[in-house]
Structure formats: C-alpha cells, structure tokens
Design a protein around this motif. Structure first.
Motif, PDB file in Angstrom:
ATOM      1  N   THR B  38       0.816  -1.220   0.000  1.00  0.00           N
ATOM      2  CA  THR B  38       0.000   0.000   0.000  1.00  0.00           C
ATOM      3  C   THR B  38       0.853   1.275   0.000  1.00  0.00           C
ATOM      4  O   THR B  38       0.308   2.363  -0.170  1.00  0.00           O
ATOM      5  N   SER B  39       2.158   1.125   0.176  1.00  0.00           N
ATOM      6  CA  SER B  39       2.978   2.319   0.411  1.00  0.00           C
ATOM      7  C   SER B  39       3.085   3.236  -0.813  1.00  0.00           C
ATOM      8  O   SER B  39       3.065   4.465  -0.656  1.00  0.00           O
ATOM      9  N   ASP B  40       3.185   2.645  -1.998  1.00  0.00           N
ATOM     10  CA  ASP B  40       3.341   3.476  -3.202  1.00  0.00           C
ATOM     11  C   ASP B  40       2.083   4.297  -3.490  1.00  0.00           C
ATOM     12  O   ASP B  40       2.180   5.524  -3.669  1.00  0.00           O
ATOM     13  N   LEU B  43       1.655   7.155  -1.007  1.00  0.00           N
ATOM     14  CA  LEU B  43       2.501   8.312  -1.283  1.00  0.00           C
ATOM     15  C   LEU B  43       1.865   9.231  -2.313  1.00  0.00           C
ATOM     16  O   LEU B  43       1.851  10.456  -2.160  1.00  0.00           O
ATOM     17  N   ILE B  44       1.334   8.626  -3.360  1.00  0.00           N
ATOM     18  CA  ILE B  44       0.686   9.408  -4.424  1.00  0.00           C
ATOM     19  C   ILE B  44      -0.536  10.137  -3.884  1.00  0.00           C
ATOM     20  O   ILE B  44      -0.768  11.307  -4.191  1.00  0.00           O
ATOM     21  N   LEU B  45      -1.300   9.448  -3.056  1.00  0.00           N
ATOM     22  CA  LEU B  45      -2.542  10.015  -2.535  1.00  0.00           C
ATOM     23  C   LEU B  45      -2.295  11.236  -1.648  1.00  0.00           C
ATOM     24  O   LEU B  45      -3.198  12.054  -1.443  1.00  0.00           O
ATOM     25  N   GLN B  46      -1.089  11.333  -1.122  1.00  0.00           N
ATOM     26  CA  GLN B  46      -0.781  12.494  -0.278  1.00  0.00           C
ATOM     27  C   GLN B  46      -0.811  13.793  -1.078  1.00  0.00           C
ATOM     28  O   GLN B  46      -0.982  14.870  -0.498  1.00  0.00           O
ATOM     29  N   ASN B  47      -0.650  13.706  -2.394  1.00  0.00           N
ATOM     30  CA  ASN B  47      -0.719  14.902  -3.246  1.00  0.00           C
ATOM     31  C   ASN B  47      -2.153  15.336  -3.494  1.00  0.00           C
ATOM     32  O   ASN B  47      -2.390  16.368  -4.111  1.00  0.00           O
ATOM     33  N   TYR B  48      -3.107  14.518  -3.070  1.00  0.00           N
ATOM     34  CA  TYR B  48      -4.516  14.829  -3.252  1.00  0.00           C
ATOM     35  C   TYR B  48      -5.168  14.976  -1.882  1.00  0.00           C
ATOM     36  O   TYR B  48      -4.516  14.860  -0.859  1.00  0.00           O
ATOM     37  N   THR B  49      -6.465  15.196  -1.887  1.00  0.00           N
ATOM     38  CA  THR B  49      -7.200  15.218  -0.621  1.00  0.00           C
ATOM     39  C   THR B  49      -7.821  13.844  -0.382  1.00  0.00           C
ATOM     40  O   THR B  49      -8.772  13.724   0.377  1.00  0.00           O
ATOM     41  N   TYR B  50      -7.271  12.839  -1.035  1.00  0.00           N
ATOM     42  CA  TYR B  50      -7.856  11.499  -0.950  1.00  0.00           C
ATOM     43  C   TYR B  50      -7.026  10.566  -0.102  1.00  0.00           C
ATOM     44  O   TYR B  50      -5.839  10.782   0.125  1.00  0.00           O
ATOM     45  N   ALA B  53      -9.291   4.855   1.148  1.00  0.00           N
ATOM     46  CA  ALA B  53     -10.677   4.494   0.863  1.00  0.00           C
ATOM     47  C   ALA B  53     -11.062   4.937  -0.548  1.00  0.00           C
ATOM     48  O   ALA B  53     -11.787   4.230  -1.254  1.00  0.00           O
ATOM     49  N   HIS B  54     -10.572   6.106  -0.946  1.00  0.00           N
ATOM     50  CA  HIS B  54     -10.838   6.584  -2.303  1.00  0.00           C
ATOM     51  C   HIS B  54     -10.169   5.675  -3.324  1.00  0.00           C
ATOM     52  O   HIS B  54     -10.733   5.384  -4.380  1.00  0.00           O
ATOM     53  N   HIS B  55      -8.952   5.250  -3.009  1.00  0.00           N
ATOM     54  CA  HIS B  55      -8.236   4.359  -3.905  1.00  0.00           C
ATOM     55  C   HIS B  55      -9.045   3.088  -4.156  1.00  0.00           C
ATOM     56  O   HIS B  55      -9.226   2.660  -5.284  1.00  0.00           O
ATOM     57  N   LEU B 119      -6.496   9.166 -12.536  1.00  0.00           N
ATOM     58  CA  LEU B 119      -6.044   8.887 -11.167  1.00  0.00           C
ATOM     59  C   LEU B 119      -5.873   7.382 -10.966  1.00  0.00           C
ATOM     60  O   LEU B 119      -4.868   6.931 -10.408  1.00  0.00           O
ATOM     61  N   GLU B 120      -6.844   6.624 -11.430  1.00  0.00           N
ATOM     62  CA  GLU B 120      -6.775   5.165 -11.280  1.00  0.00           C
ATOM     63  C   GLU B 120      -5.489   4.639 -11.880  1.00  0.00           C
ATOM     64  O   GLU B 120      -4.799   3.815 -11.284  1.00  0.00           O
ATOM     65  N   ARG B 121      -5.159   5.132 -13.059  1.00  0.00           N
ATOM     66  CA  ARG B 121      -3.967   4.636 -13.754  1.00  0.00           C
ATOM     67  C   ARG B 121      -2.709   4.996 -12.985  1.00  0.00           C
ATOM     68  O   ARG B 121      -1.795   4.191 -12.860  1.00  0.00           O
ATOM     69  N   GLN B 122      -2.710   6.190 -12.447  1.00  0.00           N
ATOM     70  CA  GLN B 122      -1.542   6.630 -11.696  1.00  0.00           C
ATOM     71  C   GLN B 122      -1.288   5.720 -10.489  1.00  0.00           C
ATOM     72  O   GLN B 122      -0.161   5.263 -10.239  1.00  0.00           O
ATOM     73  N   LEU B 123      -2.377   5.444  -9.759  1.00  0.00           N
ATOM     74  CA  LEU B 123      -2.263   4.597  -8.567  1.00  0.00           C
ATOM     75  C   LEU B 123      -1.931   3.162  -8.959  1.00  0.00           C
ATOM     76  O   LEU B 123      -1.070   2.514  -8.362  1.00  0.00           O
ATOM     77  N   SER B 124      -2.622   2.695  -9.975  1.00  0.00           N
ATOM     78  CA  SER B 124      -2.461   1.312 -10.411  1.00  0.00           C
ATOM     79  C   SER B 124      -1.060   1.068 -10.952  1.00  0.00           C
ATOM     80  O   SER B 124      -0.461   0.023 -10.695  1.00  0.00           O
ATOM     81  N   ASP B 125      -0.543   2.028 -11.701  1.00  0.00           N
ATOM     82  CA  ASP B 125       0.807   1.892 -12.256  1.00  0.00           C
ATOM     83  C   ASP B 125       1.816   1.627 -11.149  1.00  0.00           C
ATOM     84  O   ASP B 125       2.663   0.745 -11.253  1.00  0.00           O
TER      85      ASP B 125
END
Lengths: 170, 170
Positions: B38-40, B43-50, B53-55, B119-125
């Motif tokens: 879950t760490s990667d 980290l990305i989600l910290q740049n958002y307000t998400y 759970a949003h992921h 966003l999905e692609r960014q997280l998924s990548d």
DNA sequence: TAAACTATGTCAGCATTATTGACTTTATAA
DNA sequence: TTATAAAGTCAATAATGCTGACATAGTTTA
C-alpha cells in the motif's frame, strides 16, 4: 494499439503471469486476503477496548521480548505519539510491563505480563488457525512460493524505510 | 512439555511448514508485505485530498465498470454511510459518474470519468510496478503458490461474509 | 563540569476512515 | 395502496494515524 501501461510480453509463455490483468488479480487477492487475515483477531478485539494497533504491539512485544520502545517504533513505522497512546493503555491495564534499561537507563524494555500473554495467545491462536488451514490446503510448495513473493513485495519498502526491519524479522 | 497452542507434528518432514514459528513468520510477512503493497499508492494520494478508501473505490469502479452502489458496498464490506462520504467527494470532484439504473431507476451505476481513469492509472501503475517486480523476481511457480495460499486465507472470510464476493473477484 | 544530544513520555489539535442510529426520497413489488 | 428496497443524508462517536511543542531523565562530548 498498446496503452502506455500495458505490459508487452516478450515471450508469451514465460510472461503470462505478468500481464496487467494477472497483476490486478494479484492486487485484489492481496486486498481480500489481508481482510480475511485480520478478521478473526478483529472480532476478538471487539470484546475489549482494544483495536488492531494494540494487537500489533502485543504481537511484536511477544515475538521480541524485552525490545526497546524505539525498536517497536521502527518495526511499526508510526510516530511515538501514536504508539504511546496504545502502549500507555496496555501498561495501565497491566498487559505490558515497561522495565528501565540496565545499561542505558533512558531505555525501556517491554515485556508482556501473564495477562498480556493470555491476550496474545487468544489473538494468535485465531490468526494461526487460519494460516495453518491455508498452508495445509495449499501445500508446502505453495507456501514456499507465497513466502517468496511476499518477501519480494516487502523488499522495496524495506530499502526505502528503516533498514533495520529486515534484521528484526528473521 | 507441550503448550496447548503448540502444533504437534505427526510426520516431521511433511509438517515442518506448519509449526507455530513458521505460522508466526507468515503472519509477520503478511503484515510487512501489505505495508509495502500500500505504500506506493499512499505516497501518491498524499498529493490529493484522498486516502486509501478513495483508492479502493476507484479501483473497483474501474475493475467492474457500471457496478451498483450496493455491489461496491458488498465488495468493500463497509457501511453505506462510510462509502457515501468517499463517493460524494469523488462525484463532486468529477472523477466518478453516477448514472441512474436503466431497468431499476432506484439503482445507480458507477463509472470513472476521464479524470477518474487518470487517477486510477496513476495509482495502479505504482502498485502494479511493485507486484510485477516481485512476481518477476520470484518466478511463475512461486506466483502460483502465492495465489493459492492467498485464496485459502480468503476462503473462511468469504464464507462468513458476503458470498457474492467470490463471483465478483473472478 | 557544562552543554548538547538521546530516549521516552505527554499535551493539544487535526485528518481519515470506520461505526451506529435515525430519517428522507424515490421507485418497485406485493 | 401499502410495504419493501436502493440510495443518500445528518449527527455523534471511536480507532488510529499525523504534526508541533515541550518536559524529564540520562548519556556523551567538548
């Protein structure tokens, strides 16, 4: 057309387990398995005023008897303020004992009391029961693969985080 | 002396992977691997307000395009109040579209918008990258074992929870 | 020895994500 | 037409994380 996030298999047979869909399936498997993995202890913890954070503390204090507070902080990867809230409850409730370090009196060595061991066993029994039946159903070879993949998933994490964790694990 | 929570191996060779210590090692492995897993995205989600759970919501809406709100509730295993807060944000921010059901107008079918897919692609990548390198390093046989053990760990959970999840997974 | 650093503990405030309970609106089914 | 179902909402509460600031005791170093 190949999207930028698609894996391009060089040799179809060898790479089939690396397609994006296989990887997404693995990701969902991790999510659901982790949910199952924590569900039994979570149920037990509902009978107490404790949560998952208490479980983790109790688990690692049991596994590394006498570890320092700072060791536990490194293992859990949380702030001392977060850990302190949990630890204070466990100590006040008489499940954990905090002994002053013998060499360095600033340090505190953590131990489970008899009551602490009782709770640890209760939680551990439930979790080991599920792991045992999964291991048994999957067989020794699968377990080896399971362990190997999990270690590889961890690897990056350890390098980017506290390097000491790996020593602590083994 | 044998404690009540000790496994008693019937045939030493065959059962070695089922000792309490092996099981505890597996438990810790699950814990640390999930943290890495879950760490990667975290980290990305910290740049958002998400948050995580949003992921999850974005992931499953992408994987099962057009799924109903109640389907998502079953998959995630949370209350509709919890999901609603997350979903409302995603819809307001234009990442998720909620379309009225065609057969049953009470139902809402969920889709990612173009921004949602981004966003999905960014997280998924990020997450697939780690999984891919773990899979590659461990090899196909290990991956089979990994999948098998995780499925077995899930099993109990599925039986005691919503039975529909298994269909949703495959 | 005095100053700097280390380990631990604590207070206060805040964010995320979960819970329960109560209630509304709209639509379908009996 | 009444009952049920799907979705959405409000309010209160809990667990667990975070940051920042600060205190105390003990160890090191200059």
């Amino acid at each position: 057309m190949v999207g930028h996030n698609m894996t391009i298999p060089n040799s179809m047979d060898a790479m089939l387990f690396l397609t994006d869909d296989q990887l997404l399936q693995g990701i969902e498997l991790m999510y659901f398995a982790y949910k199952g993995f924590t569900s039994d202890p979570d149920l037990i913890l509902q009978n107490y005023t404790y949560g998952r954070a208490h479980h983790r503390a109790v688990h690692f204090i049991n596994r590394r008897k006498g570890l320092k507070v700072s060791d536990l902080l490194d293992i859990l990867g949380i702030t001392k303020q977060s850990l302190n809230r949990v630890l204070r409850q466990l100590i006040n409730d008489g499940l954990v004992e905090s002994r002053m370090g013998r060499k360095d009196k600033r340090e505190r060595n953590l131990f489970l009391t008899d009551d602490g061991e009782k709770l640890e066993r209760q939680l551990s029994d439930a979790q080991r029961k599920r792991m045992r039946s999964a291991y048994r159903a999957a067989g020794p070879d699968a377990v080896m693969g399971f362990r190997l993949v999990l270690e590889k998933i961890m690897d990056g994490e350890i390098l980017s985080g506290s390097t000491k964790i790996k020593e602590k694990l083994t």
